[in-house]
Design a protein around this motif. Sequence first.
Motif, PDB file in Angstrom:
ATOM      1  N   GLU A 299       0.579  -8.629  81.461  1.00 52.21           N
ATOM      2  CA  GLU A 299       0.321  -7.201  81.294  1.00 52.21           C
ATOM      3  C   GLU A 299       1.599  -6.391  81.478  1.00 52.21           C
ATOM      4  O   GLU A 299       1.800  -5.369  80.808  1.00 52.21           O
ATOM      5  CB  GLU A 299      -0.751  -6.747  82.276  1.00 52.21           C
ATOM      6  N   ALA A 300       2.489  -6.850  82.368  1.00 46.96           N
ATOM      7  CA  ALA A 300       3.759  -6.151  82.578  1.00 46.96           C
ATOM      8  C   ALA A 300       4.665  -6.309  81.358  1.00 46.96           C
ATOM      9  O   ALA A 300       5.424  -5.393  81.013  1.00 46.96           O
ATOM     10  CB  ALA A 300       4.457  -6.680  83.830  1.00 46.96           C
ATOM     11  N   VAL A 301       4.602  -7.461  80.706  1.00 48.73           N
ATOM     12  CA  VAL A 301       5.359  -7.665  79.469  1.00 48.73           C
ATOM     13  C   VAL A 301       4.886  -6.668  78.419  1.00 48.73           C
ATOM     14  O   VAL A 301       5.690  -6.019  77.730  1.00 48.73           O
ATOM     15  CB  VAL A 301       5.196  -9.102  78.956  1.00 48.73           C
ATOM     16  N   ARG A 302       3.588  -6.538  78.309  1.00 51.70           N
ATOM     17  CA  ARG A 302       3.023  -5.601  77.343  1.00 51.70           C
ATOM     18  C   ARG A 302       3.490  -4.169  77.635  1.00 51.70           C
ATOM     19  O   ARG A 302       3.898  -3.445  76.722  1.00 51.70           O
ATOM     20  CB  ARG A 302       1.503  -5.690  77.367  1.00 51.70           C
ATOM     21  N   LEU A 303       3.421  -3.775  78.887  1.00 51.90           N
ATOM     22  CA  LEU A 303       3.842  -2.424  79.255  1.00 51.90           C
ATOM     23  C   LEU A 303       5.323  -2.232  78.950  1.00 51.90           C
ATOM     24  O   LEU A 303       5.734  -1.170  78.452  1.00 51.90           O
ATOM     25  CB  LEU A 303       3.553  -2.164  80.730  1.00 51.90           C
ATOM     26  N   HIS A 304       6.136  -3.239  79.229  1.00 52.97           N
ATOM     27  CA  HIS A 304       7.574  -3.144  78.955  1.00 52.97           C
ATOM     28  C   HIS A 304       7.831  -2.915  77.463  1.00 52.97           C
ATOM     29  O   HIS A 304       8.697  -2.112  77.092  1.00 52.97           O
ATOM     30  CB  HIS A 304       8.270  -4.419  79.426  1.00 52.97           C
ATOM     31  N   VAL A 305       7.076  -3.574  76.620  1.00 56.90           N
ATOM     32  CA  VAL A 305       7.214  -3.376  75.174  1.00 56.90           C
ATOM     33  C   VAL A 305       6.869  -1.932  74.805  1.00 56.90           C
ATOM     34  O   VAL A 305       7.560  -1.294  74.002  1.00 56.90           O
ATOM     35  CB  VAL A 305       6.326  -4.360  74.393  1.00 56.90           C
ATOM     36  N   LEU A 306       5.814  -1.399  75.411  1.00 58.34           N
ATOM     37  CA  LEU A 306       5.369  -0.045  75.100  1.00 58.34           C
ATOM     38  C   LEU A 306       6.344   1.027  75.595  1.00 58.34           C
ATOM     39  O   LEU A 306       6.267   2.183  75.167  1.00 58.34           O
ATOM     40  CB  LEU A 306       3.984   0.211  75.701  1.00 58.34           C
ATOM     41  N   GLU A 307       7.262   0.644  76.468  1.00 61.35           N
ATOM     42  CA  GLU A 307       8.212   1.624  77.007  1.00 61.35           C
ATOM     43  C   GLU A 307       9.297   2.013  76.000  1.00 61.35           C
ATOM     44  O   GLU A 307      10.041   2.961  76.241  1.00 61.35           O
ATOM     45  CB  GLU A 307       8.857   1.073  78.284  1.00 61.35           C
ATOM     46  N   SER A 308       9.394   1.294  74.898  1.00 57.14           N
ATOM     47  CA  SER A 308      10.362   1.651  73.861  1.00 57.14           C
ATOM     48  C   SER A 308       9.641   1.835  72.532  1.00 57.14           C
ATOM     49  O   SER A 308       8.568   1.275  72.312  1.00 57.14           O
ATOM     50  CB  SER A 308      11.437   0.574  73.727  1.00 57.14           C
ATOM     51  N   HIS A 309      10.240   2.616  71.645  1.00 58.44           N
ATOM     52  CA  HIS A 309       9.637   2.880  70.348  1.00 58.44           C
ATOM     53  C   HIS A 309       9.873   1.705  69.414  1.00 58.44           C
ATOM     54  O   HIS A 309      10.922   1.067  69.456  1.00 58.44           O
ATOM     55  CB  HIS A 309      10.239   4.160  69.747  1.00 58.44           C
TER      56      HIS A 309
END
Length: 467
Positions: A299-309
């Motif tokens: 889930e943290a990997v997913r959030l990290h991806v969402l932190e950039s456009h």
Amino acid sequence: MQLYNTLTRKIEPIQPLKPPAVGVYTCGPTVYDYAHIGHWFNYIRMDLLIRVLQINDLKPLWVMNITDVGHLVSDADEGEDKLEKGARREGKTAWEVADFYTKDFLECMHHLNILTPDHIVKATEHIEEQTELIKMLEQKGYTYVIDDGVYYDTSKFPGYAAFARLDLDDQQAGARVQYNTQKRSASDFALWKFSPKDHKRDMEWDSPWGKGFPGWHIECSAMSMKYLGSTLDIHTGGIDHIPVHHTNEIAQSEAATGVRFVNTWMHGNHVMVNDEKISKSLGNGIRLQEIISKGIPAEAVRLHVLESHYRSHSKFSWESLEAANNRLKSYHAMADQKWQTTDVGLINDNDIKNIQTAIQESLSNDLQTFDALRHLSALETTIDTGGINATSQDAFNAFLLWIDATLGLCLSTGSDITDKQKELLEQRGVSRKTKDWKTSDMIRATLLEEGIDIKDSATQQRWSKRF
């Protein structure tokens, strides 16, 4: 909803051919090895697209391919089939390699909470559709045959260079150093490759042109059009596919059908690992399993991806991933406040509605995920300061469910603490009022051992579960 269209180089409204249905095709993995973090950035972003289409009252039909044959080591038409190379590396058949890495890919999709496409289609299961498409191109005069296969003559398609803005003269100037000198033009590409005469391949089929296997590019055209029709609403993939793979898809598809192949093209940008491009030689193709083994949830990997456009040149590092994990913990702590609403809480229904509207507007404007997360973090900060009003508990629960459905997080899945733990909190509250700090600290330590963190404010003890 608006999305940047690579075809026009503009942000444009999504206008499905048959609304509310919207057909989406995603270039899936070549299953000869494990997917790495760069791949997962791309697939999480494509999953986000599907989710945002849904919150805008559209009904996506999502098709993703599995390339299990035909993708050569060069993205053009040179070198060895990646599946054959993987088979030789592992001492297995190409079929066994494809099956193993397909299963691993689908398992990782599940860990990352990526939605399951409506159709996951394998190239090896659509050979007939591919040969029929090649025959159609042959009948229209777009093909020629040389020693190693059937090729598409790009000179017959006037707009070939337009999509990627290619310099074909420059390509042709370098053709003298390429492996296959029989090609008429450097940009020509294989539709069907002949099996080598000196050995039998694991994967080969009979065809009107001889025994062999399909080219990589023809696979996506044949499969996408089978499930989504001659014109696709949206086609997604990595930016590296623009100059060869997607350009070739357009040429062969439009030559065959006479209509536009795709209305909107969405491309995810490159990902750098520790400021270096991902490559096997550098050994920086980090796998999801490696991340999870270090105690960092998917889930943290997913959030990290969402932190950039998705159109930005994104960066991955262990430090940034740990920061994303800390941010995720704060979001889960916010979610735990649904069990701790009070009559004096500041956040009400209107506040929650405004935040949800702001997040949806950000995502609907070319998937501005960093802006959406900024709104979510602002809510988290306000809740941490002032709490949630008891009258808004249902609205907050509904908001968490909406966030999970929209961003693919799992904030709504937490559970309340036990009655015994609640009793301990009440006892600690009494101890704090009477300034019995020893008892207060003992209770805090007990709850910490049970995975319950405590944060004190002037008016309330707030707990959150570690995950």
